[in-house]
Enzyme design. Structure first.
Site, PDB file in Angstrom:
ATOM      1  N   GLY A  65      34.647  29.678  68.286  1.00 35.62           N
ATOM      2  CA  GLY A  65      35.694  30.457  67.634  1.00 35.62           C
ATOM      3  C   GLY A  65      36.697  29.607  66.868  1.00 35.62           C
ATOM      4  O   GLY A  65      36.710  28.371  66.965  1.00 35.62           O
ATOM      5  N   HIS A  66      37.563  30.292  66.132  1.00 35.28           N
ATOM      6  CA  HIS A  66      38.572  29.616  65.307  1.00 35.28           C
ATOM      7  C   HIS A  66      39.514  28.753  66.144  1.00 35.28           C
ATOM      8  O   HIS A  66      39.895  29.114  67.238  1.00 35.28           O
ATOM      9  CB  HIS A  66      39.375  30.600  64.457  1.00 35.28           C
ATOM     10  CG  HIS A  66      39.943  31.773  65.155  1.00 35.28           C
ATOM     11  ND1 HIS A  66      40.613  32.773  64.492  1.00 35.28           N
ATOM     12  CD2 HIS A  66      39.936  32.139  66.455  1.00 35.28           C
ATOM     13  CE1 HIS A  66      40.996  33.673  65.352  1.00 35.28           C
ATOM     14  NE2 HIS A  66      40.609  33.337  66.541  1.00 35.28           N
ATOM     15  N   ASN A  67      39.850  27.582  65.585  1.00 36.56           N
ATOM     16  CA  ASN A  67      40.825  26.673  66.186  1.00 36.56           C
ATOM     17  C   ASN A  67      40.370  26.029  67.488  1.00 36.56           C
ATOM     18  O   ASN A  67      41.186  25.469  68.221  1.00 36.56           O
ATOM     19  CB  ASN A  67      42.171  27.392  66.430  1.00 36.56           C
ATOM     20  CG  ASN A  67      42.825  27.821  65.129  1.00 36.56           C
ATOM     21  OD1 ASN A  67      42.567  28.911  64.628  1.00 36.56           O
ATOM     22  ND2 ASN A  67      43.625  26.953  64.554  1.00 36.56           N
ATOM     23  N   HIS A  73      41.664  33.412  56.780  1.00 33.19           N
ATOM     24  CA  HIS A  73      41.780  32.094  57.409  1.00 33.19           C
ATOM     25  C   HIS A  73      41.776  31.007  56.343  1.00 33.19           C
ATOM     26  O   HIS A  73      40.812  30.897  55.595  1.00 33.19           O
ATOM     27  CB  HIS A  73      40.609  31.886  58.364  1.00 33.19           C
ATOM     28  CG  HIS A  73      40.761  32.631  59.663  1.00 33.19           C
ATOM     29  ND1 HIS A  73      40.939  33.987  59.742  1.00 33.19           N
ATOM     30  CD2 HIS A  73      40.780  32.188  60.959  1.00 33.19           C
ATOM     31  CE1 HIS A  73      41.057  34.351  61.020  1.00 33.19           C
ATOM     32  NE2 HIS A  73      40.960  33.296  61.774  1.00 33.19           N
ATOM     33  N   SER A 110      40.623  28.876  70.028  1.00 32.66           N
ATOM     34  CA  SER A 110      41.583  27.941  70.616  1.00 32.66           C
ATOM     35  C   SER A 110      41.177  27.445  71.997  1.00 32.66           C
ATOM     36  O   SER A 110      42.035  27.165  72.833  1.00 32.66           O
ATOM     37  CB  SER A 110      42.983  28.564  70.676  1.00 32.66           C
ATOM     38  OG  SER A 110      43.428  28.890  69.386  1.00 32.66           O
TER      39      SER A 110
END
Lengths: 315, 315, 315
Positions: C226-228, C185, C246
């Site tokens: 979480g990511h994003n 990432h 997301s």
């Protein structure tokens, strides 16, 4: 420790031949210089074949023991009491560590005694690497990670910040007064190769044996893996999952976010448990599951649909 | 701080006799040099007997205050705003710590000001022990544990790696604009004797009072204990449980894995809440519970069975 | 890296004009010196407008690519394989950090390269501040917090003990053999002003973009973001919530304790999700929700009541 001393700790009167007891162990693993215990009729079948030099048992099971039967009211409690004098020390004898010259050890890292660290591995600031720990090649141990004594980390493993590997399992025996007597855990944690562990994830060591995470398994953040769990090749464990003690997962099992097991059960190869699923019994592989207690995913969808329809609920 | 200054902070016009306000406190605990607040008609009954030197209230409740009523639109918000100037400093005045000579303090440990550490206690590498902390005898404070200022740890406590004891509770007052004003917490955490805290578990301090974990209670990994909780003797709190603020657990309460409370409720002695149970109201002791919202365990089993049967679901 | 080298890594035969590829990026963000991928027909519509210099695609989508189409069986896997050579280094080139003279840096803190720390900010013992990190004014970075490279922290932020900001997201591509290939990432985490992060909370960085927590949002202990993800102004995220990758939350969204999202969805402004709620799809703002999958709160109450009544269950 002499068997007679063990009788002393348990306030029992000793007679007969005194032997040296070197360790506690399970019925299946104990040798003639080790002491074991059996606290449930369910496990009585293991007494017969046990090679243990002595076994803590209730009166009813005493005649099953071929070696020395130590008769107590509560064998689990007696075992817990003995686990403290038989626990490994917090710090081992000083012995030189072998850190590959290509490894990077940042400042403020604790490296214990007799540690092995492989090629190109990086141990970042604030990490704690306990005594006897083995870390393979090409690993990254991120900041403030704690790896307790005796744990084994394979090659190409990433352990993210503030994860804890090898803490004592949550095991206690209970007195009649409602006190909880800690079972000291002499096992360890073994991560095979290419394992990734998320930030603030905790993996407890086994009582006697290792807790194992096999090659290519990936574990997200804030996951709890209980003592004596075993994760097969390529498992995916999403954030905030809780695996209770002695959960055995086959290969390529997927556990969705916040799902859990009650422990002492097995999940077959390629099984997928949806987010929040609660596994309460053995489940077969190559199947998708959901719900608590889990059912097959398509049954869960049917349940949701029927519930809404019958009760006239809008979603 | 002078009462007139407090009026200034709140943009209110001051008149009358000026007094010294030394601290904020609850209605029940405040003395004549302390300021309290009442933001809900439910708590209006406590105003009458309060010894607080001044009380933040809405206009409707102003006449209940025997001392000085500070009339504001939103007493909770005014209280939150004042909690910052009345918060304790991050670092206290330097004072010598008293560490028993039999204690072991590993490198990279922070020991604050005026700390007391008892006999044979071990503080492992990377741990943070804040100012005014008291730790008893025979404790193990594992690597990278954080114990905030003013917390008290009894004898024979084990706090596992990366646990956090005494962080501020999650308390905010809300403005009309949707901002959240932090309530600074001046309480602390008190662990009695023989308490074990799991890895990456967090226990928040109370607002004014301590969050208390009584003797022989055992808490697993990744558990959240909110501000002002109280756990009785010998409680067992399994991994990933969340106890919201002001949950009061009696003695020998068992909370299964991932179970939770909504806070401001009590659980009776010897109650057992199954894994994933969600406690939303007071529940009585000596009973087993399950489900969310919780019901008695046997009712939950009945519910599961009927649901599957009526809807034709296979498990 | 030359495009021809990329073909080499993927064991493909290269022909045509060789170009320099500087980075991986999403279809929407990539420029002519960047490489992107499309692994699902759902995203095929973004290929046409992409400015990417080359795109990893399956054979069926190859004709949609205006620049260079790199045809592979599994574009997501190819992308994961390339994410490692294109990942940012663990340590950046040494460059001086700019720490305001009013800031306090306690001992045993790691301050990376090219870090900026603002006025009156306190970084407490054991914290890790990675390379290129920017921290604003009046922040408190509590003990043993880890802030990874490139993250940005605004003014007046409090990050409580042992929280982790900017760990890699949980993203993998899967081989036919059941191996999981890590997606490195290159994004970061951005906390705006007046954000508070709880103890042992983890926030993952985005793949290419930042994970964002906007001004006045407050996050409790043991939360996973979480990511994003993107959290709007003034969100309240209670303990043990899990937001999958997301998740986009509007302003003043409240997520109750242990609630969760499945990711790739949006929650409207002022929505409130009750404790343990599980959000599986987009939900509108200004509404209260509960249950898993979530429904409107009042429907959930109706469901609970009917279920008990129809099945004859006592609560």
């Amino acid at each position: 420790m002499k068997l007679s001393e063990i009788y002393g700790i348990l306030n029992l009167e000793f007679s007969g031949e005194d032997i040296e007891i070197q360790a506690l162990n399970s019925l299946g693993r104990a040798n003639e210089n080790e002491l074991s215990y059996c606290d449930s009729p369910k496990n009585a079948k293991f007494i017969e074949d046990s090679k243990a030099g002595a076994v803590l048992v209730t009166e009813q099971m005493a005649n099953l023991v071929k070696s020395k039967a130590i008769v107590v009211e509560n064998p689990h409690l007696a075992f817990a009491i003995l686990s403290k004098p038989f626990s490994k020390p917090l710090f081992y004898e000083v012995a030189e560590s072998m850190i590959d010259e290509s490894a990077t050890i940042m400042p403020n890292v604790h490296i214990g005694s007799n540690v092995k660290i492989g090629k190109n591995t990086v141990v970042m600031a604030g990490a704690y690497v306990g005594d006897n720990v083995v870390i393979g090649d090409e690993c990254i141990i991120h900041p403030n990670v704690v790896i307790y004594n005796d744990c084994k980390i394979g090659n190409e493993c990433h352990i993210n910040a503030n994860a804890v590997i090898g803490s004592d399992g949550f095991g206690y025996a209970h007195t009649k007064m409602g006190e909880h007597i800690k079972i000291y855990h002499n096992g360890w944690v073994e991560l095979e190769d290419n394992v990734e562990i998320g930030a603030c994830t905790t993996i407890d060591r086994g009582v006697f044996e290792p807790t194992i995470v096999k090659t290519h398994s990936k574990i997200d953040n804030l996951v709890q893996i209980g003592h004596n769990c075993e994760l097969g090749f390529g498992c995916i464990i999403v954030a905030q999952v809780g695996l209770a003690g002695s959960s055995k997962l086959g290969r390529n099992v997927v556990m969705g976010g916040q799902s859990a097991t009650v422990g002492h059960l097995s999940i077959g190869d390629f099984a997928k448990v949806a987010g929040r699923g609660g596994v309460t019994k053995d489940i077969e592989g190559k199947e998708d599951y959901a719900g608590y207690p889990v059912m097959k995913l398509k049954e869960w969808f049917k349940l949701q649909a029927k519930m809404l329809k019958v009760f006239g609920i809008k979603r």
